[in-house]
Write an enzyme that holds these catalytic residues in place. Sequence first.
Site, short mmCIF file in Angstrom:
data_model
loop_
_atom_site.label_atom_id
_atom_site.label_comp_id
_atom_site.label_asym_id
_atom_site.label_seq_id
_atom_site.Cartn_x
_atom_site.Cartn_y
_atom_site.Cartn_z
N CYS A 1 74.75 -0.89 -15.93
CA CYS A 1 76.01 -1.38 -16.70
C CYS A 1 75.29 -2.15 -15.85
O CYS A 1 75.08 -3.22 -16.86
CB CYS A 1 76.86 -1.07 -14.71
SG CYS A 1 78.35 -1.44 -15.89
N GLU B 1 77.90 6.13 -15.99
CA GLU B 1 77.52 5.75 -15.09
C GLU B 1 78.68 6.04 -14.49
O GLU B 1 79.96 6.52 -14.97
CB GLU B 1 78.29 3.95 -14.93
CG GLU B 1 77.02 3.22 -12.72
CD GLU B 1 77.09 2.48 -13.13
OE1 GLU B 1 77.30 1.96 -12.05
OE2 GLU B 1 78.37 1.57 -13.76
N LYS C 1 70.31 2.04 -9.98
CA LYS C 1 70.62 0.98 -9.38
C LYS C 1 69.90 0.09 -9.18
O LYS C 1 69.64 -0.11 -8.53
CB LYS C 1 71.85 0.81 -9.88
CG LYS C 1 73.12 0.09 -10.33
CD LYS C 1 74.15 0.19 -10.33
CE LYS C 1 74.93 -1.35 -11.25
NZ LYS C 1 76.57 -0.40 -11.46
#
Length: 281
Positions: free
Chosen positions: A149, A44, A115
Amino acid sequence: MKMRVSAVQYHLHTIPSFEQFAKQVEHYIKTAQEFGAEFVLFPEFITTQLMSIGDGITIEELPTFTDAYRSLFSTLAKQTNMHIIGGTHVIKKEDRLYNVAHLFYPDGTIAEQAKLHITPTEVNEWNMHGGDSLHVFQTTKGTIAILTCYDIEFPEIVRMARAKGADVIFCPSCTDDRHGFHRVRYTCHARAIENQVYVVTTGTVGSLPTVDFMRANFGQAAIITPNDIPFPPRGVLAEGEINDDMIITADLDLQLLYDVRERGSVTTWRDRRTDLYVDWT
């Protein structure tokens, strides 16, 4: 039924130009190619490295590199005939910033997964917005999903990815301390056990002294399996050295997943109590 994957512990440091960024990316991809990888995962926020160029740019200006970023990775995917998850890059849509993972296919096609869950720092300091849809991606080697993440810390979204057919979850990450790192790492293991899937994760290492909120990084790549007899007891096929600049590689056997889902010591996907809670299928 097998796929060879590599994960890059990407070293962040100050650079003078986009060309220097491109050379670093190409180095990792060529290394993965030498190992015979069919998929390579970057972490990321790797393009925050571009914010260190010259006098520096702001997060609002980072999307100006979007075309160059996509062209670079798309070209390398075609040259190497690999699937490349190019970490994440910040893009702008309708005056909103999104942290978006990009999948570059061997034919140069580009797919995106924004995300979905945004951390307080991303919201408060960078005014990021979360995506609003989950995708799974069909490849010649199997069905995958990309959850970035913080996303992996939410079991519902991984249940949804598995219900859509994903057998491998790629999790690009960026954490600045041990607490954040272990949150992501532990939940990667939990999601692999709960859903009987592989999870491939990696993070940034190094530092960007001139870029706020990217001054520290704590990262380690890992290729994670369910904890059952055909797999390593710790559920780890491969892992890197913490905070080192390196790449790891391992082979994923999808047939083993299908076998343990039917006849494993535990059959966590099959044994869900969908009479008590949501059946995402």
